[in-house]
Design a protein around this motif. Structure first.
Motif, short mmCIF file in Angstrom:
data_model
loop_
_atom_site.label_atom_id
_atom_site.label_comp_id
_atom_site.label_asym_id
_atom_site.label_seq_id
_atom_site.Cartn_x
_atom_site.Cartn_y
_atom_site.Cartn_z
N ARG A 50 0.83 -1.21 0.00
CA ARG A 50 0.00 0.00 0.00
C ARG A 50 0.86 1.26 0.00
NH1 ARG A 50 -3.08 -2.53 4.54
NH2 ARG A 50 -1.96 -1.02 5.85
N ALA A 51 2.19 1.08 -0.05
CA ALA A 51 3.13 2.19 0.05
C ALA A 51 2.88 2.97 1.34
CB ALA A 51 3.04 3.11 -1.18
N SER A 104 12.35 -1.10 3.76
CA SER A 104 10.95 -0.64 3.75
C SER A 104 10.83 0.73 3.10
CB SER A 104 10.42 -0.58 5.19
OG SER A 104 10.54 -1.84 5.83
N LEU A 105 11.69 1.67 3.50
CA LEU A 105 11.63 3.02 2.94
C LEU A 105 11.94 3.03 1.45
CD1 LEU A 105 13.36 5.03 5.82
CD2 LEU A 105 10.91 4.87 5.32
N ARG A 106 12.91 2.23 1.04
CA ARG A 106 13.29 2.20 -0.38
C ARG A 106 12.18 1.59 -1.22
NH1 ARG A 106 19.22 -0.25 -0.84
NH2 ARG A 106 19.11 0.69 -2.94
N ILE A 107 11.53 0.55 -0.71
CA ILE A 107 10.41 -0.06 -1.45
C ILE A 107 9.27 0.95 -1.61
CG2 ILE A 107 8.52 -1.74 -1.27
CD1 ILE A 107 10.56 -3.71 -0.10
N ILE A 108 8.92 1.62 -0.53
CA ILE A 108 7.83 2.60 -0.59
C ILE A 108 8.17 3.72 -1.57
CG2 ILE A 108 6.63 4.38 0.77
CD1 ILE A 108 6.88 2.39 3.18
N ASN A 109 9.42 4.15 -1.57
CA ASN A 109 9.87 5.19 -2.50
C ASN A 109 9.70 4.76 -3.94
OD1 ASN A 109 11.22 7.74 -3.18
ND2 ASN A 109 12.93 6.42 -3.79
N VAL A 110 10.06 3.50 -4.23
CA VAL A 110 9.92 2.98 -5.60
C VAL A 110 8.46 2.90 -6.00
CG1 VAL A 110 10.20 0.91 -7.04
CG2 VAL A 110 12.09 1.70 -5.60
N LEU A 111 7.60 2.44 -5.09
CA LEU A 111 6.20 2.22 -5.42
C LEU A 111 5.41 3.53 -5.51
CD1 LEU A 111 5.37 -0.96 -3.28
CD2 LEU A 111 6.05 -0.82 -5.68
N GLN A 112 5.94 4.62 -4.97
CA GLN A 112 5.25 5.91 -5.02
C GLN A 112 5.59 6.70 -6.29
OE1 GLN A 112 6.41 7.70 -1.26
NE2 GLN A 112 4.47 7.11 -0.30
N ARG A 113 6.54 6.19 -7.08
CA ARG A 113 6.94 6.94 -8.28
C ARG A 113 5.85 6.92 -9.34
NH1 ARG A 113 13.03 4.38 -8.86
NH2 ARG A 113 13.88 5.27 -6.94
N GLN A 158 17.75 -4.60 12.00
CA GLN A 158 16.74 -3.54 12.09
C GLN A 158 17.00 -2.45 11.07
OE1 GLN A 158 16.00 -1.95 15.99
NE2 GLN A 158 14.77 -0.25 15.24
N ASN A 159 18.24 -1.98 10.98
CA ASN A 159 18.57 -0.94 10.01
C ASN A 159 18.36 -1.43 8.58
OD1 ASN A 159 19.23 0.94 11.94
ND2 ASN A 159 21.43 0.53 11.88
N THR A 160 18.75 -2.68 8.33
CA THR A 160 18.60 -3.24 6.98
C THR A 160 17.13 -3.30 6.59
OG1 THR A 160 20.60 -4.60 7.22
CG2 THR A 160 19.00 -5.28 5.55
N ALA A 161 16.28 -3.82 7.49
CA ALA A 161 14.86 -3.96 7.18
C ALA A 161 14.15 -2.61 7.09
CB ALA A 161 14.19 -4.84 8.24
#
Length: 338
Positions: free
Chosen positions: A230-231, A329-338, A322-325
């Motif tokens: 759902r971004a 998460s932020l990078r996936i959301i960024n890609v899906l919001q483009r 934790q940092n990796t996950a």
């Protein structure tokens, strides 16, 4: 394994051609002094190694098979035979101290006979010092000394050791056999396809089922996936509130990352037209996966899948789970919001 008959059956069922070849070699007395069993987890390396130990020491083999009832066989099956010595990684490596212990055993005669068998599990995890220390004894074997090296990655074993062993390549198990073994272990069908996307080892899958860990991990990843789909930035929070609770140690953290990669791989497959159960892993979530796959462009889903595959590299650089996950998460959301 309860007895030699079952052990042999397992070895023959998992790797029938190799099992028969080794049987013929041993009957003819042509056994090499060092073997490298190379194959994926669960492919039967340990079953073959145990069968060879039984056959070597059995007091009254019949038609080339150990009888499973003599005292020698019983001690091997219980892990208490003094002339069958096993070594395995201490943590993430097989260190030189472990090989030194083996070297001390190499120089001794068999406690009760003229033979000794050494089985080294996860041989690819030997440090360079440990591997070099072992090399001398492979180059100059004493009579009656046999060494079995087991590995999932023969390329990671020192080349000088590989060149002095007889390499036996084990093939991955057919999916049908793996599913039968998981059915026997009473692994739920919905988790079977997911687990087989991570490993071919039924023993490892059984370990993951302890305390319902695998089911909890899958549910946590599905929740995170739904939010990412759902971004929604809540996915970032879910890492700390939900995923960390099931990511107790480094192995489980790696498995969580693998599950993340697996569910996004399914999404990419669905976006490319795959809808066969045999092609996918998160089949119980297929409706949601189809909705997410239809909502985004193929190039977006391809990029997300690539991001999930990069996470293991970050863990190898000692970046915390934790940092990796959270970064993922932020990078996936960024890609899906483009």
């Amino acid at each position: 394994m309860a007895n030699a008959t079952q052990s042999k059956w397992q070895a023959e069922r998992l790797q029938p051609a190799i099992s028969q070849r080794l049987k013929k070699t041993m009957v003819q007395g042509e056994l090499a002094h060092a073997y490298l069993f190379a194959g994926p987890s669960g492919s039967g390396k340990k079953a073959l190694a145990q069968w060879m130990a039984l056959r070597l020491f059995c007091e009254q083999p019949q038609a080339g098979e150990p009888d499973g009832t003599c005292s020698e066989c019983q001690r091997i099956l219980s892990g208490n035979h003094p002339d069958v010595v096993t070594a395995a990684p201490d943590g993430r490596q097989i260190k030189v101290d472990t090989i030194r212990r083996l070297k001390a055993e190499f120089t001794k005669s068999g406690v009760e006979g003229s033979q000794k068998l050494f089985i080294i599990e996860d041989a690819e995890k030997m440090t360079t010092s440990a591997a070099n220390s072992l090399l001398k004894f492979i180059e100059e074997p004493l009579p009656g000394i046999y060494i079995l090296l087991l590995t999932t990655n023969k390329s990671a074993v020192l080349p000088t050791i590989r060149s002095r062993t007889q390499i036996i390549e084990l093939q991955p198990l057919p999916k049908k056999i793996l599913q039968e073994m998981l059915d026997q272990a009473e692994i739920p069908v919905g988790l079977q396809s997911i687990a087989l996307g991570l490993t071919d080892s039924t023993a490892r899958i059984k370990e993951w089922m302890e305390d319902d860990w695998l089911n909890q991990a899958v549910q946590a990843v599905v929740q995170w996936y739904k939010e990412c789909g759902r971004a929604d930035l809540v996915a970032f929070v879910t890492v700390q509130t939900t995923l960390l609770k099931v990511a107790g140690d480094r192995e489980k953290q790696g498995l969580i990352l693998d599950l993340m990669a697996l569910i996004w791989r399914d999404t990419l497959m669905v976006a490319n037209g795959a809808d066969e159960v045999d092609d996918l892993h998160f089949n119980d979530q297929l409706t949601m996966i189809k909705e997410i796959a239809q909502h985004y462009r193929l190039d977006q889903l391809l990029k997300v899948s690539e991001l999930t595959l990069e996470t293991r590299h970050l863990m190898d650089q000692n970046i915390s789970f934790q940092n990796t996950a959270e970064q993922l998460s932020l990078r996936i959301i960024n890609v899906l919001q483009r």
